[in-house]
Design an enzyme around this catalytic site. Structure first.
Site: not given
Ligand SMILES: [Zn+2]
Length: 174
Positions: A46, A51, A94-95, A136-137, A140
Site C-alpha cells: 500500500g 508518502q 510502512c514504507l 493504514h493508508e 496517512h
Molecule cells: Zn504507511
C-alpha cells in the site's frame, strides 16, 4: 513508468492532512499509476499520496498473496461507511518507516466509498489484510502513522532510530 521518491519519517510532510481530489482526471490517473509502480518496486502492499509528497486523498493498495494475480486498487477520496466491532491485530510495517514493525489493532472489516480511476463512485467491502491495509493508508491522509497507534515510548525509539539513519545517509557536501 515513473518511480517517485518515498518520504521517510520523521518528516513534517507526513503529518499534513490531505485534500480531497476535485475530479479524477488524467493528472490524478498518472499519479495513481506512478504510485502503484513505486509501491510494487519498493516492494509494499500500500502507498498513500502524502508518502510521495502529494497532500491529496489518494491511496493505492494490492494485497494479493504470492502466486496470486495482482489485485491493484486505485482509490481517491475514500470514506469509511461502516467498521466492524470485531478487531484484528496485525504486525504492521510502512514504507515511510522502513524496517520497523509494530502490532496495531483495527476493525477487521470495513465498508468504503471512494472514487475509482474513472471518477466513478464505488463501494467496497474489505476484510482481513485488505481492511487493515486500507485503514493504514487512510491514516496517512490524516497525517497519522502506524506508530501513532502504539505507546509513545516505542514510537520515540523508532523515530529516533530513523532520524539517526537519515543523518548517516545524508549526502556529504562536495
Ligand atoms: Zn504507511
Amino acid at each position: 513508468m515513473a518511480l517517485l521518491p518515498i518520504i521517510v519519517a520523521p518528516d513534517p510532510r507526513l503529518k499534513l492532512k490531505a485534500k480531497a481530489v476535485t475530479r479524477v482526471d488524467d493528472r490524478v490517473r498518472r499519479l495513481m499509476a506512478d504510485m502503484l509502480d513505486t509501491m510494487y518496486d519498493a516492494p509494499g502492499i500500500g502507498l498513500a499520496a502524502p508518502q510521495v509528497g502529494k497532500a491529496l486523498q489518494i491511496i493505492v493498495v494490492d494485497c494479493a498473496r504470492d502466486g496470486e494475480p495482482p489485485q491493484p486498487l486505485k482509490i481517491a477520496n475514500p470514506e469509511i461507511l461502516w467498521r466492524s466491532d470485531e478487531v484484528m491485530t496485525v504486525n504492521e510495517g510502512c514504507l515511510s518507516l522502513p524496517e520497523h514493525y509494530a502490532d496495531v489493532a483495527r476493525p477487521s472489516a470495513i465498508r468504503l466509498r471512494y472514487l475509482d480511476e474513472q471518477n466513478e463512485i464505488r463501494e467496497l467491502e474489505a476484510k482481513g489484510l485488505l481492511a487493515t491495509c486500507i485503514q493504514h493508508e487512510m491514516d496517512h491522509l490524516e497525517g497519522v502513522l502506524f506508530v501513532d497507534h502504539i505507546s509513545s515510548l516505542k514510537r520515540g525509539i523508532i523515530l529516533r532510530k530513523l532520524a539517526k539513519t537519515k543523518r548517516q545517509k545524508s549526502p556529504v557536501p562536495a
